[in-house]
Design a protein around this motif. Sequence first.
Motif, short mmCIF file in Angstrom:
data_model
loop_
_atom_site.label_atom_id
_atom_site.label_comp_id
_atom_site.label_asym_id
_atom_site.label_seq_id
_atom_site.Cartn_x
_atom_site.Cartn_y
_atom_site.Cartn_z
N ASP B 318 0.93 -1.33 0.04
CA ASP B 318 0.03 -0.02 0.02
C ASP B 318 0.70 1.16 0.00
O ASP B 318 0.29 2.32 -0.62
CB ASP B 318 -0.99 -0.15 1.15
N ARG B 355 -3.62 -0.31 -6.95
CA ARG B 355 -3.96 -1.44 -6.08
C ARG B 355 -4.28 -2.63 -6.69
O ARG B 355 -3.79 -3.54 -6.23
CB ARG B 355 -4.90 -1.02 -5.09
N TYR B 361 -4.70 -8.36 -3.59
CA TYR B 361 -5.51 -7.13 -3.28
C TYR B 361 -7.06 -7.69 -3.52
O TYR B 361 -7.28 -8.52 -4.56
CB TYR B 361 -5.10 -6.13 -4.25
N GLY B 402 -6.59 -0.43 1.99
CA GLY B 402 -7.04 -1.52 1.01
C GLY B 402 -7.08 -2.73 1.71
O GLY B 402 -6.80 -2.83 2.93
N THR B 409 -5.25 -2.24 5.36
CA THR B 409 -4.42 -0.76 5.61
C THR B 409 -5.20 0.43 5.67
O THR B 409 -6.42 0.38 5.10
CB THR B 409 -3.26 -0.80 4.24
#
Lengths: 595, 595
Positions: B318, B355, B361, B402, B409
């Motif tokens: 991140d 991201r 992710y 994320g 995060t």
Amino acid sequence: MNITNRLTALRELMVTTKVDAYFISNSDSHGTARIADYWRSLEWITGFTGSSGLAIITADKAALWTDGRYLIQAKQDLDGTGIEVLDIWEQGGRSHHIFLAENLPHGGKLGFDGHVIPAMRLDRFKTELKDKGITFSYDIDLIGELWRDRPALPSIRAFEHEICFAGMPASEKLAAVRAKMAEKKYAAYLITALDDIAWLLNIRGKDIPYLPVVYAYALITATDAHVFIEPNKAANVSGMLVSQGFELHNYNYLSHYLCKLDTGKLYYNPAITNIHISEAIPANIETESDQTGGIIPLIKAVKTETEQSNIVNAFRKDGIVFVKTLIWLDDMLKKDTPELQIRECDIAHTLENYRTMQPNYICESFPTISAYAENAAIAHYRPGPESTRLQREGLLLIDTGGQYLDGTTDTTRTVALGPITDEMKRNFTLVLKGHIALASAVFLSGTTGSGLDILARQNLWKSGQNFSHGTGHGLGYCLSVHEGPHFIAPYHTPIALTPGMLVSNEPGLYIEGSYGIRIENILLVVEEHKNDSGTYLSFKNLTHCPIDLNVIDIDMLTETEREWLNNYHHCTYETLSPYLSVSENAWLKNATRPI
Amino acid sequence: MNITNRLTALRELMVTTKVDAYFISNSDSHGTARIADYWRSLEWITGFTGSSGLAIITADKAALWTDGRYLIQAKQDLDGTGIEVLDIWEQGGRSHHIFLAENLPHGGKLGFDGHVIPAMRLDRFKTELKDKGITFSYDIDLIGELWRDRPALPSIRAFEHEICFAGMPASEKLAAVRAKMAEKKYAAYLITALDDIAWLLNIRGKDIPYLPVVYAYALITATDAHVFIEPNKAANVSGMLVSQGFELHNYNYLSHYLCKLDTGKLYYNPAITNIHISEAIPANIETESDQTGGIIPLIKAVKTETEQSNIVNAFRKDGIVFVKTLIWLDDMLKKDTPELQIRECDIAHTLENYRTMQPNYICESFPTISAYAENAAIAHYRPGPESTRLQREGLLLIDTGGQYLDGTTDTTRTVALGPITDEMKRNFTLVLKGHIALASAVFLSGTTGSGLDILARQNLWKSGQNFSHGTGHGLGYCLSVHEGPHFIAPYHTPIALTPGMLVSNEPGLYIEGSYGIRIENILLVVEEHKNDSGTYLSFKNLTHCPIDLNVIDIDMLTETEREWLNNYHHCTYETLSPYLSVSENAWLKNATRPI
């Protein structure tokens, strides 16, 4: 009669009164922290001289519980008596309840003097012993029956705390209390705390060492205000009290009066109301308690403007006393003798000599702690007559305070008597950094002492060190040197610091077997800013006394900390110098020089 | 059907079901902070789109309560509907109870959907309305009866949070929970919080935006472990769950199962257990609740070693995303166009683009806040599609995070887009000083977030400024971005910070109508020293992202603070540079240069 004989006599009396165990604690009828000699039953029966303890005697066992401060002393005091010494905090503070549960027969009887045991303790006994069918006998005082040369109850007359000191007539205080009672919907308010009563009535006395109060009770309703006090003790204040709206009764009359109480909700504090009194409250009266101890503690904690300006004088006087003592100490250190000719206790005597010269001085606010070298690492160290002789090296810790008609003081300084180690300097400076951080704190209104505490400890914690006492306590006004309900400590308190409150700032560090450090000033909470985002508070320093520059590692201070110290010293010099001689001022000028 | 027609239809249904007032809140069956579209009854009946609110409809009145964040928006959303908008915190948070007391006839009936209202709320209704003889009808869902095109309940399949991420098999977690149950003497433990269930079962899902969980319940005893979940939703994890000691049942079967429960003490949390479930608990079962919300929150808050080392990866990823976005922003700022061609929402899109390129992710952990100038002073600002266009001056606040399989995060940075005022610099530096003081704190084991909070605020308070949100929240592990039970704030919490806990460090400052500042990193609690005086804890920084040097007034920083910043930036460069291109590294090198 020695202790063994006293225990035998008590056990004989227990047989005739059909009591299986007898409980004795170190307390008076009001739950006061210090007690008059009359109440020293625990010392009479066990020989234990510490200030905090309790004992249980059965037909074949005897044990005394006290806390860590007094365990070693208790073992010495009780040696050879057959009384076991135990730590009161063991088993989660339940050790003496477990002892009772194990040593009382099922359906047995526990006896104690209900005049000196608070109602809360009886409730606790009932909870802890509920499975054993125990009964309680608390209208007896077996120690009183045996103690032939028991000291008399204090009989010194109370005196008026005059309006120039008190600042507000008792009738106004009574009105303020009644306004709060109405807000809280209390129809009656029973006041048992001696300092609350002294505050409310504008009277002071000499019933208890270090605490200028008198034994009395008060019971307030919306229309009546009853004071229960020995007529002889009240002789010099009764006229004033009656004129202020109080009705006086004999001290022993409270329970008779309570029996007939017929009001709405009564507030009383079961932690400091003895069983004899609490049992007199009719069962049909609704009662309430809270964790602040009642209405008066919160009002009295916020000092009025008159009190605040008087307190400034008291602290100036005590600053003069401390500085004169430090100068005297410096003179002794410089004397051309191979060994220093003074002991720890000489510090206390010198302080007392200078204090008695100050106007409106009453007595010390607690026994002066003058602790040299490793003695300073012992919590609650008190030098005896054969105290340690000082040397021209290391650190001396002095913690002292006075009771003046215009305020109660409490100051601690740690000073070098000669060469000291780098470690001492480093640690002193860490403590000082914490002291400065707290003294210069700014905090949003609503902040409690638990939110501020870390400021005093952060530098010590970063070095892996801590002090195991609170950082700050409240202070009475010509009353108790420790006064609630607020404090600064790492544990939770719901009481916010409020403008007008006094609080001590006393971080320390204690190196066992080596030395102790503490720096204590008293702070007044004041308003700092007020704007749309809130009201911000800060502290005004009341204590004027140099912080020993010889013990500071200047390189460890930030620019801001150095400025704080220089300002503090400048202010100390400006405040005290008009009251000192030319030579004293020369000493003070040097002790407060900018760094 | 517009809002007026819907209200008319609801009132007709209220007549036929004999309900005098109908209560609707913004909640699902599990008390989850974010909800799936299926549960948006409040929005359907009132038109209010905010995340927090409740409404009451009577025959002739309609009112909606929300908090300060949404009051203006609610008034816009509800304009012309005849629904009054009220502040939920007025009258001590009792405003809607007072509304009910005033608008319900004596002996009247209040209706609501018991499937989405927690047991605690019903208790509160009963207390507040006890003098009015009100009855409650909660086995109805009047909105559900009217809402023809209601979205379906989420039906996406759950997936296993594999052991390389979870670190510990579900059977071991179950054993740890049972050990705590034995300690607390709970015979049964009802788990309703969706993140607690996802943690325990090592499963994740996509039932709720931003929170990777699935709708399910669990009921644990010393011998059995029942999971209540839709069979289709569990299809990909049922084998794993059975192998780990869980028995699977249909989601709707929980209340039938609870009816027959025959165990000792049951723990459940009435704040997040709906009435339909709580009413199914047999009356003869002893129940317990506590303020930590049960056993799992305290276990799950302390991240295991596997989780900790995975989290380091998530934060590095991140950090890369944030830095790439800042570089992209810088390129846009330098473009030779008279006006900047980007809007607030472009920041969120760019972050999302970067991201999605990162391994493991899942989705954002909350809707990115990208707030320019005065928008940043609005709490919970969320740019719409027509968001504000950025300019080459002033401050931009970016708060984003994320969900990765290896961690959740949350980072905030405030950056200058061109010239800024001296006041902005001064205020940013005050916020930064608080951020540094908290990040470098050392604290005795047992310290809570209330004891640390002042470190983040002391510099702001000295300038007469404050931020009106907490300083730090806990963080889930591929779970909720706000996770308890610990926090850092100026109000009391009994929960001590413990090694392994994550907590955000996010002081800020908001100047209404002008700009907003916040600097947020995530910290891991670690052990610092351990000796005779105690165990001391400190924080390890997990977030790697430069703090904009253009917004700092370097002269306001102490030597120690400057060192902290230089170390932080050095570490940021070292951590991220291996994953960036040469030109990106040139940018980062400059952004992290020593000062």
